[in-house]
Motif scaffolding. Sequence first.
Motif, PDB file in Angstrom:
ATOM      1  N   ASP A 336       0.862  -1.182   0.000  1.00 27.16           N
ATOM      2  CA  ASP A 336       0.000   0.000   0.000  1.00 27.16           C
ATOM      3  C   ASP A 336       0.898   1.232   0.000  1.00 27.16           C
ATOM      4  O   ASP A 336       1.373   1.674   1.048  1.00 27.16           O
ATOM      5  CB  ASP A 336      -0.906  -0.027   1.230  1.00 27.16           C
ATOM      6  CG  ASP A 336      -1.950   1.085   1.209  1.00 27.16           C
ATOM      7  OD1 ASP A 336      -1.838   1.980   0.354  1.00 27.16           O
ATOM      8  OD2 ASP A 336      -2.867   1.050   2.045  1.00 27.16           O
ATOM      9  N   SER A 338       0.139   4.346  -0.814  1.00 28.25           N
ATOM     10  CA  SER A 338      -0.488   5.562  -0.297  1.00 28.25           C
ATOM     11  C   SER A 338      -0.362   5.659   1.218  1.00 28.25           C
ATOM     12  O   SER A 338      -0.169   6.744   1.762  1.00 28.25           O
ATOM     13  CB  SER A 338      -1.960   5.612  -0.717  1.00 28.25           C
ATOM     14  OG  SER A 338      -2.673   4.509  -0.178  1.00 28.25           O
ATOM     15  N   CYS A 339      -0.474   4.533   1.917  1.00 35.15           N
ATOM     16  CA  CYS A 339      -0.338   4.524   3.383  1.00 35.15           C
ATOM     17  C   CYS A 339       1.052   4.101   3.836  1.00 35.15           C
ATOM     18  O   CYS A 339       1.307   4.022   5.040  1.00 35.15           O
ATOM     19  CB  CYS A 339      -1.380   3.587   3.995  1.00 35.15           C
ATOM     20  SG  CYS A 339      -3.082   4.147   3.796  1.00 35.15           S
ATOM     21  N   GLN A 388      -7.239  -3.375  -1.194  1.00 36.39           N
ATOM     22  CA  GLN A 388      -7.322  -2.059  -0.570  1.00 36.39           C
ATOM     23  C   GLN A 388      -7.220  -0.957  -1.605  1.00 36.39           C
ATOM     24  O   GLN A 388      -6.651  -1.132  -2.667  1.00 36.39           O
ATOM     25  CB  GLN A 388      -6.220  -1.903   0.495  1.00 36.39           C
ATOM     26  CG  GLN A 388      -4.862  -2.480   0.124  1.00 36.39           C
ATOM     27  CD  GLN A 388      -3.988  -1.552  -0.689  1.00 36.39           C
ATOM     28  OE1 GLN A 388      -4.195  -0.343  -0.673  1.00 36.39           O
ATOM     29  NE2 GLN A 388      -3.021  -2.096  -1.403  1.00 36.39           N
ATOM     30  N   ASN A 389      -7.879   0.184  -1.246  1.00 35.12           N
ATOM     31  CA  ASN A 389      -7.683   1.414  -2.000  1.00 35.12           C
ATOM     32  C   ASN A 389      -7.185   2.474  -1.026  1.00 35.12           C
ATOM     33  O   ASN A 389      -6.675   2.141   0.045  1.00 35.12           O
ATOM     34  CB  ASN A 389      -8.968   1.823  -2.729  1.00 35.12           C
ATOM     35  CG  ASN A 389     -10.142   2.023  -1.787  1.00 35.12           C
ATOM     36  OD1 ASN A 389      -9.966   2.260  -0.594  1.00 35.12           O
ATOM     37  ND2 ASN A 389     -11.351   1.917  -2.310  1.00 35.12           N
ATOM     38  N   GLN A 390      -7.348   3.741  -1.347  1.00 37.44           N
ATOM     39  CA  GLN A 390      -6.766   4.781  -0.500  1.00 37.44           C
ATOM     40  C   GLN A 390      -7.404   4.851   0.877  1.00 37.44           C
ATOM     41  O   GLN A 390      -6.728   5.142   1.860  1.00 37.44           O
ATOM     42  CB  GLN A 390      -6.887   6.141  -1.191  1.00 37.44           C
ATOM     43  CG  GLN A 390      -5.788   6.403  -2.219  1.00 37.44           C
ATOM     44  CD  GLN A 390      -5.776   7.847  -2.649  1.00 37.44           C
ATOM     45  OE1 GLN A 390      -6.795   8.385  -3.061  1.00 37.44           O
ATOM     46  NE2 GLN A 390      -4.638   8.484  -2.555  1.00 37.44           N
ATOM     47  N   THR A 391      -8.702   4.580   0.969  1.00 40.74           N
ATOM     48  CA  THR A 391      -9.390   4.787   2.239  1.00 40.74           C
ATOM     49  C   THR A 391      -9.922   3.511   2.869  1.00 40.74           C
ATOM     50  O   THR A 391     -10.187   3.485   4.061  1.00 40.74           O
ATOM     51  CB  THR A 391     -10.574   5.755   2.041  1.00 40.74           C
ATOM     52  OG1 THR A 391     -11.481   5.190   1.082  1.00 40.74           O
ATOM     53  CG2 THR A 391     -10.075   7.098   1.534  1.00 40.74           C
ATOM     54  N   MET A 443      -3.045   4.964  -8.063  1.00 38.80           N
ATOM     55  CA  MET A 443      -4.036   5.314  -7.060  1.00 38.80           C
ATOM     56  C   MET A 443      -5.376   4.674  -7.406  1.00 38.80           C
ATOM     57  O   MET A 443      -5.740   4.581  -8.570  1.00 38.80           O
ATOM     58  CB  MET A 443      -4.195   6.830  -6.978  1.00 38.80           C
ATOM     59  CG  MET A 443      -2.888   7.565  -6.731  1.00 38.80           C
ATOM     60  SD  MET A 443      -2.101   7.102  -5.193  1.00 38.80           S
ATOM     61  CE  MET A 443      -3.193   7.897  -4.040  1.00 38.80           C
ATOM     62  N   ARG A 445      -9.595   4.733  -6.877  1.00 36.97           N
ATOM     63  CA  ARG A 445     -10.648   5.649  -6.452  1.00 36.97           C
ATOM     64  C   ARG A 445     -11.385   5.071  -5.257  1.00 36.97           C
ATOM     65  O   ARG A 445     -11.337   3.863  -4.996  1.00 36.97           O
ATOM     66  CB  ARG A 445     -11.604   5.931  -7.611  1.00 36.97           C
ATOM     67  CG  ARG A 445     -12.511   4.784  -8.016  1.00 36.97           C
ATOM     68  CD  ARG A 445     -13.570   5.290  -8.979  1.00 36.97           C
ATOM     69  NE  ARG A 445     -14.474   4.222  -9.355  1.00 36.97           N
ATOM     70  CZ  ARG A 445     -14.504   3.657 -10.539  1.00 36.97           C
ATOM     71  NH1 ARG A 445     -13.655   4.033 -11.456  1.00 36.97           N
ATOM     72  NH2 ARG A 445     -15.366   2.695 -10.815  1.00 36.97           N
ATOM     73  N   ASP A 446     -12.086   5.911  -4.543  1.00 36.86           N
ATOM     74  CA  ASP A 446     -12.624   5.537  -3.240  1.00 36.86           C
ATOM     75  C   ASP A 446     -14.117   5.235  -3.260  1.00 36.86           C
ATOM     76  O   ASP A 446     -14.819   5.462  -2.278  1.00 36.86           O
ATOM     77  CB  ASP A 446     -12.357   6.667  -2.232  1.00 36.86           C
ATOM     78  CG  ASP A 446     -10.873   6.908  -2.053  1.00 36.86           C
ATOM     79  OD1 ASP A 446     -10.119   5.929  -2.110  1.00 36.86           O
ATOM     80  OD2 ASP A 446     -10.483   8.066  -1.867  1.00 36.86           O
TER      81      ASP A 446
END
Length: 517
Positions: A336, A338-339, A388-391, A443, A445-446
């Motif tokens: 991940d 982004s995190c 998983q995605n960004q959120t 990335m 999308r959420d």
Amino acid sequence: MTANHRPLSIIARCALCSIKAELFVCSHCDKVICQICLDKHQLQLNEILKEQWGLCKTKYLNLYHLSDNHAKEMVNVENEMDRIRLLVNQRYTDLVNLIENEKNNVLNNIEENIQLNSSNVKHTDLQHLFDSIGQRLNNIFDLSPMKPTSISDIFGELQWNIARMSNPILTRSSIIDSRSLNSKLNGSMSSETNDEFHEDGTITSEKPTSMSVMQRQKQWTLDAAGVPHFLCILSKKNHLLFACDKYGSIDLYQLDSNEPRITPRHLRQFELFPGNTTSPQPLIIETFTVYTPFIVVSAHLNDQADTSSIYFFDHRGLKQADTCLQNFPVRQLSADVSCKCLWGIDRHQHLVYYNQLPMNVQQIPNCIEHREDFIKFTRNFEPIRIAQNQTSIAIIERNSQRAQLFDKRTKKKIDEVENLLRSKGIFRLWNVLVIGVVGPRMMLRDDNSMVLKLDEELPPNSRPPSINHLILELDSQGLPVSQIERISVYGLVLGPNQEILLGCKKHQQNGLIECYI
């Protein structure tokens, strides 16, 4: 031609004419001859030289004229190429304009027909449509066990139970039959079908979705050296596709970032564990993930499935740092970016955890040694897959056949999708992807839309030659929008243009990569 002849101080017979005279040694033939023979010899040499010089001049003039002609022809060829190039460009422009005009005309006609048909729809048409759906549902549910059926026979209508977590009360699964469809049409939906009553008197409305979905079409197929158990896409200057089999043999491809119909270009093939495929006790890769700058795999020996070892490689397959031993089986790893964490599943502890994502070789030992628990479940909850995605992070539970979505920051469950097909003994939920547009930084999308991989439910200890699979795409509301029916599917990944790439088995030791849009 002049030459200094060596005179002799004797008078004798010439070697050529046999006349007594003062003799000389010829510098050309080294014979002892008289002056007369010497002059004749000199004259012959001069004639030969003149003849050869004339031949050289003639050949030179011929080559010069030939070169000049070729130069003129090359100028003509270049002029002709320029003319053809201009002609091709003009015809290309004309063809593109013609196609664009025809496309616009067709779209306008389609729009006009849609509006015309929409204005002419009558109530009786809707009645016939719902009657047809009801009849198909009855036929599906009354299938005889002895009758051979295909996936399309069973999944002409797909049914899913979507439980939004905005309502804290979880509802029971239900299936809409043909009678409820007719009652909906007539505006008389019964309370038994529409509502669920709980012991505490709370009523929750639940409407499982029943609808036909689009069948995705295959665009291209690639042969793979091994069976592609794992597919990962990495975005650098271009989108790179890593296809890895369970022994660590990798095929690397370059995808077209704008046009999914173009077949990827094969870049190279390499092995993470050289000789592992033919080893009598090979390492089996359990999970595979890629990010910049590493490839990360978890592997174990064939007879040691209760422990795992995590390996880091660069993108050319060279091992980085030491092997990270784990005293538990790592079910899955997911990088991940982004995190800045590496998600994992601990099967022994029934939990989802994460490590800090190492960005260089020096950080690897410390990052893998220290982990943080994300969610620890009860003993009857067995997580098998994550995406998983960004959120959000989606977790598939083996026993309940649910894909549950959690907020990464608060760890609260925000959504849930249940596989009702498992209760019919047809398909079991095995893998999930959270859909997103793969942009320059990979990335997602959420909106929490997802792709589910369903495997055919098999009797215990059965080993069929092939297994049926259903790849189902759900939108952000949990409604099915597209599907793929295929046998022997292993790897699954979403492409940069929302295409779905599948890794399939072709023979025992090699496979295929297929693209569906």
